[in-house]
Write a protein that holds these residues in place. Structure first.
Motif, short mmCIF file in Angstrom:
data_model
loop_
_atom_site.label_atom_id
_atom_site.label_comp_id
_atom_site.label_asym_id
_atom_site.label_seq_id
_atom_site.Cartn_x
_atom_site.Cartn_y
_atom_site.Cartn_z
N PHE A 101 0.72 -0.95 0.01
CA PHE A 101 -0.15 -0.05 -0.08
C PHE A 101 0.76 1.17 -0.02
CE2 PHE A 101 -2.72 -3.31 2.24
CZ PHE A 101 -3.72 -3.38 1.39
N ALA A 102 2.12 1.01 0.39
CA ALA A 102 2.93 2.43 0.39
C ALA A 102 4.25 2.35 0.14
CB ALA A 102 2.69 3.05 1.76
N GLY A 103 4.60 1.20 -0.75
CA GLY A 103 6.01 1.28 -1.19
C GLY A 103 6.15 0.19 -2.57
N ASP A 104 7.12 -0.56 -2.40
CA ASP A 104 7.47 -1.35 -3.53
C ASP A 104 6.57 -2.57 -3.57
OD1 ASP A 104 8.31 -3.01 -5.70
OD2 ASP A 104 10.29 -3.34 -4.88
N THR A 105 5.47 -2.57 -4.50
CA THR A 105 4.75 -3.68 -4.43
C THR A 105 5.26 -5.12 -4.78
OG1 THR A 105 3.89 -3.17 -6.75
CG2 THR A 105 2.68 -2.14 -5.03
N ASN A 106 6.34 -5.18 -5.46
CA ASN A 106 6.83 -6.22 -6.18
C ASN A 106 7.43 -7.24 -4.69
OD1 ASN A 106 7.14 -7.14 -8.83
ND2 ASN A 106 7.66 -4.66 -8.87
N HIS A 107 7.63 -6.61 -3.56
CA HIS A 107 8.20 -7.28 -2.62
C HIS A 107 7.16 -8.64 -2.06
CE1 HIS A 107 5.20 -5.55 0.35
NE2 HIS A 107 5.86 -6.64 1.23
N ILE A 108 5.84 -8.19 -2.37
CA ILE A 108 4.69 -9.36 -1.88
C ILE A 108 4.98 -10.51 -2.72
CG2 ILE A 108 2.69 -8.60 -3.16
CD1 ILE A 108 1.45 -9.10 -0.42
N ARG A 109 5.51 -10.45 -4.11
CA ARG A 109 5.53 -11.45 -5.04
C ARG A 109 6.27 -12.45 -4.65
NH1 ARG A 109 8.05 -11.05 -10.91
NH2 ARG A 109 9.38 -9.87 -9.93
N ALA A 110 7.26 -12.31 -3.76
CA ALA A 110 8.14 -13.41 -3.28
C ALA A 110 7.40 -14.41 -2.35
CB ALA A 110 9.54 -12.54 -2.38
N LEU A 111 6.07 -13.88 -1.77
CA LEU A 111 5.46 -14.73 -1.11
C LEU A 111 4.55 -15.82 -1.69
CD1 LEU A 111 4.30 -11.78 1.59
CD2 LEU A 111 6.13 -13.32 1.84
N TRP A 112 4.53 -15.35 -2.88
CA TRP A 112 3.49 -16.28 -3.88
C TRP A 112 4.03 -16.65 -4.85
CZ3 TRP A 112 -0.66 -17.27 -0.81
CH2 TRP A 112 -1.00 -15.98 0.22
N ASP A 113 3.94 -17.67 -5.58
CA ASP A 113 4.71 -18.45 -6.84
C ASP A 113 4.19 -17.77 -8.06
OD1 ASP A 113 6.73 -19.67 -8.08
OD2 ASP A 113 5.45 -21.65 -8.09
N SER A 114 4.53 -16.56 -8.39
CA SER A 114 4.04 -15.88 -9.57
C SER A 114 5.16 -15.71 -10.54
CB SER A 114 3.30 -14.72 -9.29
OG SER A 114 2.81 -14.16 -10.53
N PRO B 93 0.76 -0.97 -8.48
CA PRO B 93 0.49 0.32 -7.61
C PRO B 93 -0.56 1.20 -8.00
CG PRO B 93 2.99 0.04 -8.19
CD PRO B 93 2.20 -0.98 -9.12
N SER B 94 -0.84 1.18 -9.28
CA SER B 94 -2.02 2.02 -9.66
C SER B 94 -3.14 1.35 -9.19
CB SER B 94 -2.08 2.31 -11.22
OG SER B 94 -2.52 0.91 -11.79
N THR B 95 -3.13 0.03 -8.97
CA THR B 95 -4.54 -0.65 -8.06
C THR B 95 -4.50 -0.41 -6.62
OG1 THR B 95 -4.82 -1.90 -9.85
CG2 THR B 95 -5.87 -2.61 -7.58
N TRP B 96 -3.39 -0.76 -6.05
CA TRP B 96 -3.30 -0.75 -4.62
C TRP B 96 -3.12 0.20 -3.74
CZ3 TRP B 96 -4.77 -5.24 -2.76
CH2 TRP B 96 -4.95 -6.48 -3.48
N GLN B 97 -2.56 1.35 -4.82
CA GLN B 97 -2.04 2.53 -4.02
C GLN B 97 -2.63 3.98 -4.48
OE1 GLN B 97 2.27 3.08 -4.16
NE2 GLN B 97 2.56 0.82 -3.33
N SER C 149 -6.30 6.54 8.58
CA SER C 149 -4.81 7.28 8.59
C SER C 149 -4.09 6.75 7.52
CB SER C 149 -4.15 7.12 10.14
OG SER C 149 -2.79 7.85 10.12
N THR C 150 -3.53 7.82 6.97
CA THR C 150 -2.61 7.39 5.63
C THR C 150 -1.32 7.37 6.21
OG1 THR C 150 -2.20 9.45 4.96
CG2 THR C 150 -4.19 8.30 4.08
N ALA C 151 -0.95 7.91 7.20
CA ALA C 151 0.55 7.83 7.72
C ALA C 151 1.60 8.31 6.72
CB ALA C 151 0.92 6.41 8.35
N GLY C 152 0.80 9.35 5.93
CA GLY C 152 1.91 9.91 4.68
C GLY C 152 1.83 9.17 3.59
N ALA C 153 1.09 8.13 3.61
CA ALA C 153 0.92 7.46 2.05
C ALA C 153 -0.16 8.06 1.49
CB ALA C 153 0.61 6.06 2.35
N ALA C 154 -0.66 7.47 0.14
CA ALA C 154 -1.73 7.98 -0.60
C ALA C 154 -2.80 7.25 -0.15
CB ALA C 154 -1.23 7.71 -2.06
N VAL C 155 -2.88 6.29 0.52
CA VAL C 155 -4.04 5.55 0.98
C VAL C 155 -4.11 5.17 2.36
CG1 VAL C 155 -4.51 4.38 -1.72
CG2 VAL C 155 -2.97 3.30 0.25
N ASP C 156 -5.21 4.64 2.97
CA ASP C 156 -5.41 4.63 4.41
C ASP C 156 -4.39 3.32 4.69
OD1 ASP C 156 -7.80 2.02 4.68
OD2 ASP C 156 -7.49 3.06 2.69
#
Length: 363
Positions: A161-174, A181-185, A221-228
């Protein structure tokens, strides 16, 4: 149904390719007819999973004589694409959040009911054996009338939600690129913790209890991010029960997801905790149920929902733990939370929409 389920997919990104497509491709009763997407990896996805065709035109996909469609596109596209499929009489699996607005959620539920098709939102925790047992305890009446609810969720999703979305790909075998980011952020496209994660905890709550939110006071709260990144709400439910709901995106990477529900009734209380694998129902008359749950069983996975979708279509199962009504109740709560936050935390009445159940004179 004795022949294979003719399945089409719209959306060919990281989650579809890491979770849904391998499951469907591994079933003998599914034919992967076609995949629709816009990314440069579309043809590679077609070849990897054995789809019969690939197209960038959703109407072309729907014209392929399908039985069912899987929708895994950006959040703000779900409603229109699901409606197109349902109106053609196709069964639909739609990723969460199913829609972004309450009226769309209930409109989709009405269309599903009218078309007589199967609809499933793949909420993985709704299909865990220990949550299924928790639901049975509630259905047996052991809580009595529900009077108070605590619902908390926290996730290691800061990057999503507030950084490099590619990091989560390591958790799933894609093998495709990571989340966009244009969706999640993007707030306009349904980015943020409420739509991205509270959708899980609220859908579990509504399936377990069959409650429905009546009014909401919330702040985010967004804590400085674009989304909550943080969400907090006080809820009044349709039976006048009170509830508190919270969400946080900033669990450290590598730590487990947290979903913690505490439900208090006139006759007892229920605790459901995915992080520490706990389901306990204790009654005021002294009776207790403390389930034995295998360590690690609370970790999130989404294996059962795609399989259950096909089983519903073939008639191998009749159990749907995340139907259009469950999805709509989650959507309208999140919609009201975000509207309340925009109004400075003012109380917002949840929009009144007739459910398929209400149309039949049932709860």
């Amino acid at each position: 149904m004795t022949r294979k389920v003719r399945l089409g997919a719209v959306g060919a990104g990281w989650w579809a390719t890491s979770n849904h497509f391998p499951i469907f491709a591994g079933r003998d009763d599914v034919e992967l007819v076609g995949v629709c997407g816009i990314g440069p990896e579309l043809e590679a996805v077609r070849d990897q999973f054995g789809f019969g065709m690939a197209t960038r035109d959703y109407d072309e996909l729907l014209d392929q004589g399908l039985d069912a469609v899987v929708v895994t596109t950006p959040h703000d596209l779900h409603f229109a694409q699901a409606v197109q499929a349902v109106d053609r009489g196709l069964h639909v699996l739609v990723e969460k959040p199913v829609t972004l607005h309450a009226e769309e959620g209930w409109e989709l539920a009405r269309r599903v009911e009218a078309a007589g098709v199967h609809f499933l939102a793949p909420y993985g925790w709704n299909y865990k054996p220990f949550t299924v047992e928790a639901r049975k305890l509630v259905e047996a009446g052991h809580l009595g009338e529900i009077q108070h609810v605590v619902c908390n969720m926290a996730s290691p999703t800061t990057g999503l939600f507030a950084g490099d979305t590619n990091h989560i790909r390591a958790l799933w075998d894609s093998q495709t690129s990571g989340p966009d980011p244009s969706t999640w952020q993007s707030p306009a496209r349904g980015g943020g913790y409420a739509h991205g994660q509270v959708t899980h905890s609220s859908a579990l709550l509504f399936w377990l209890t069959e409650l429905r939110a009546a009014s909401v006071m919330a702040k985010v709260s967004t804590a400085g991010a674009a989304v909550d990144l943080y969400d907090a709400a006080v809820i009044t439910f349709d039976n006048h029960a009170l509830g508190s709901l919270s969400g946080a995106a900033t669990v450290p990477d590598g730590d487990p997801y947290q979903v913690d529900l505490r439900i208090f009734g006139t006759e007892g209380m229920l605790l459901v905790d995915t992080e520490r694998e706990r389901v306990s129902l204790h009654r005021h008359d002294g009776r207790k149920w403390d389930l034995d749950i295998e360590p690690g069983a609370g970790a999130y996975e989404c294996i059962v929902p795609p399989n259950r979708f096909i089983d519903l279509i073939t008639g191998a199962s009749t159990e749907n733990n995340s139907d259009a009504t469950v999805a709509a109740r989650s959507i309208e709560l999140i919609d009201a939370m975000l509207r309340s936050s925009q109004a400075g935390g003012a109380e917002v009445r949840v929009q009144e929409h007739e459910t398929a159940d209400a149309a039949k004179g049932t709860r």
